[in-house]
Design a protein around this motif. Structure first.
Motif, PDB file in Angstrom:
ATOM      1  N   GLU A  77       0.837  -1.210   0.000  1.00 20.12           N
ATOM      2  CA  GLU A  77       0.000   0.000   0.000  1.00 20.12           C
ATOM      3  C   GLU A  77       0.865   1.250   0.000  1.00 20.12           C
ATOM      4  O   GLU A  77       0.585   2.209  -0.728  1.00 20.12           O
ATOM      5  N   ARG A  78       1.916   1.239   0.815  1.00 20.93           N
ATOM      6  CA  ARG A  78       2.830   2.396   0.851  1.00 20.93           C
ATOM      7  C   ARG A  78       3.537   2.573  -0.491  1.00 20.93           C
ATOM      8  O   ARG A  78       3.751   3.706  -0.946  1.00 20.93           O
ATOM      9  N   ALA A  79       3.914   1.461  -1.127  1.00 17.19           N
ATOM     10  CA  ALA A  79       4.595   1.530  -2.420  1.00 17.19           C
ATOM     11  C   ALA A  79       3.674   2.122  -3.488  1.00 17.19           C
ATOM     12  O   ALA A  79       4.106   2.936  -4.303  1.00 17.19           O
ATOM     13  N   VAL A  80       2.416   1.726  -3.475  1.00 16.03           N
ATOM     14  CA  VAL A  80       1.450   2.286  -4.433  1.00 16.03           C
ATOM     15  C   VAL A  80       1.325   3.794  -4.229  1.00 16.03           C
ATOM     16  O   VAL A  80       1.304   4.564  -5.195  1.00 16.03           O
ATOM     17  N   LEU A  81       1.242   4.220  -2.976  1.00 15.68           N
ATOM     18  CA  LEU A  81       1.159   5.659  -2.690  1.00 15.68           C
ATOM     19  C   LEU A  81       2.401   6.387  -3.163  1.00 15.68           C
ATOM     20  O   LEU A  81       2.311   7.470  -3.753  1.00 15.68           O
ATOM     21  N   ALA A  82       3.572   5.802  -2.918  1.00 20.01           N
ATOM     22  CA  ALA A  82       4.828   6.427  -3.359  1.00 20.01           C
ATOM     23  C   ALA A  82       4.886   6.490  -4.877  1.00 20.01           C
ATOM     24  O   ALA A  82       5.315   7.501  -5.456  1.00 20.01           O
ATOM     25  N   LEU A  83       4.418   5.439  -5.538  1.00 20.95           N
ATOM     26  CA  LEU A  83       4.426   5.400  -6.993  1.00 20.95           C
ATOM     27  C   LEU A  83       3.512   6.474  -7.571  1.00 20.95           C
ATOM     28  O   LEU A  83       3.904   7.228  -8.459  1.00 20.95           O
ATOM     29  N   THR A  84       2.297   6.561  -7.056  1.00 24.04           N
ATOM     30  CA  THR A  84       1.345   7.531  -7.593  1.00 24.04           C
ATOM     31  C   THR A  84       1.742   8.965  -7.275  1.00 24.04           C
ATOM     32  O   THR A  84       1.381   9.875  -8.002  1.00 24.04           O
ATOM     33  N   ALA A  85       2.509   9.152  -6.191  1.00 18.68           N
ATOM     34  CA  ALA A  85       2.972  10.496  -5.837  1.00 18.68           C
ATOM     35  C   ALA A  85       4.288  10.851  -6.532  1.00 18.68           C
ATOM     36  O   ALA A  85       4.756  11.980  -6.428  1.00 18.68           O
ATOM     37  N   GLY A  86       4.880   9.874  -7.236  1.00 17.67           N
ATOM     38  CA  GLY A  86       6.130  10.142  -7.950  1.00 17.67           C
ATOM     39  C   GLY A  86       7.367  10.170  -7.066  1.00 17.67           C
ATOM     40  O   GLY A  86       8.368  10.763  -7.437  1.00 17.67           O
ATOM     41  N   HIS A  87       7.303   9.520  -5.915  1.00 17.45           N
ATOM     42  CA  HIS A  87       8.446   9.479  -4.998  1.00 17.45           C
ATOM     43  C   HIS A  87       9.284   8.229  -5.268  1.00 17.45           C
ATOM     44  O   HIS A  87       9.160   7.215  -4.584  1.00 17.45           O
ATOM     45  N   SER A  88      10.148   8.307  -6.271  1.00 21.18           N
ATOM     46  CA  SER A  88      10.879   7.123  -6.715  1.00 21.18           C
ATOM     47  C   SER A  88      11.852   6.587  -5.674  1.00 21.18           C
ATOM     48  O   SER A  88      12.031   5.380  -5.570  1.00 21.18           O
ATOM     49  N   GLN A  89      12.483   7.458  -4.881  1.00 22.65           N
ATOM     50  CA  GLN A  89      13.414   6.969  -3.852  1.00 22.65           C
ATOM     51  C   GLN A  89      12.662   6.219  -2.773  1.00 22.65           C
ATOM     52  O   GLN A  89      13.100   5.158  -2.322  1.00 22.65           O
ATOM     53  N   ALA A  90      11.529   6.745  -2.347  1.00 28.01           N
ATOM     54  CA  ALA A  90      10.725   6.061  -1.337  1.00 28.01           C
ATOM     55  C   ALA A  90      10.213   4.736  -1.895  1.00 28.01           C
ATOM     56  O   ALA A  90      10.219   3.717  -1.197  1.00 28.01           O
ATOM     57  N   LEU A  91       9.811   4.730  -3.158  1.00 27.58           N
ATOM     58  CA  LEU A  91       9.330   3.504  -3.790  1.00 27.58           C
ATOM     59  C   LEU A  91      10.425   2.449  -3.816  1.00 27.58           C
ATOM     60  O   LEU A  91      10.190   1.291  -3.476  1.00 27.58           O
ATOM     61  N   SER A  92      11.614   2.845  -4.196  1.00 25.00           N
ATOM     62  CA  SER A  92      12.739   1.912  -4.260  1.00 25.00           C
ATOM     63  C   SER A  92      13.014   1.287  -2.888  1.00 25.00           C
ATOM     64  O   SER A  92      13.206   0.077  -2.775  1.00 25.00           O
ATOM     65  N   ALA A  93      13.003   2.102  -1.857  1.00 20.80           N
ATOM     66  CA  ALA A  93      13.234   1.599  -0.500  1.00 20.80           C
ATOM     67  C   ALA A  93      12.122   0.650  -0.067  1.00 20.80           C
ATOM     68  O   ALA A  93      12.383  -0.403   0.538  1.00 20.80           O
ATOM     69  N   LEU A  94      10.883   0.994  -0.390  1.00 19.64           N
ATOM     70  CA  LEU A  94       9.752   0.136  -0.026  1.00 19.64           C
ATOM     71  C   LEU A  94       9.808  -1.208  -0.759  1.00 19.64           C
ATOM     72  O   LEU A  94       9.505  -2.252  -0.183  1.00 19.64           O
TER      73      LEU A  94
END
Length: 113
Positions: A14-31
């Protein structure tokens, strides 16, 4: 099962989807790395892919079990690259679509059961 609820694969997803849709690639990578490291049954971690079946069939199909694992690893790495590039805001023009007749895709991804 994971002890920390914040590290449960569903919460991480769920957090990864939020990071993806918000364009936060560094947070997505960590998740995504946290999702890979999460300790839980395969069926919980991988809901869209029957990983147990993929492992069983591809390892059994090879003379050397390590060969099957290498094949699976390569295929999943290619799929991850496709996914990351297709979901990227700034995708290179050659990553705007998946070409299933691409030799790399055919030999690597189509090579697994």
């Amino acid at each position: 099962m994971t002890e920390d609820k914040g590290q449960h694969p569903l919460v991480l997803r769920e957090r990864a989807v939020l990071a993806l849709t918000a364009g936060h690639s560094q947070a997505l990578s960590a998740l995504l790395q946290d999702m890979v490291r999460a300790r839980c049954p395969l069926e919980e971690k991988y809901q869209e892919v029957d990983v147990t079946k993929v492992l069983r069939e591809n390892v059994a199909a090879k003379v050397q079990p390590n060969e099957g694992l290498v094949t699976i690893s390569r295929a999943f790495n290619i799929l991850e690259k496709y996914g990351r590039n297709l979901l990227s805001e700034h995708k290179p023009k050659f990553w705007r679509a998946v070409k299933f007749n691409n030799p790399v895709f055919k030999t690597t991804v189509d090579g697994i059961n």
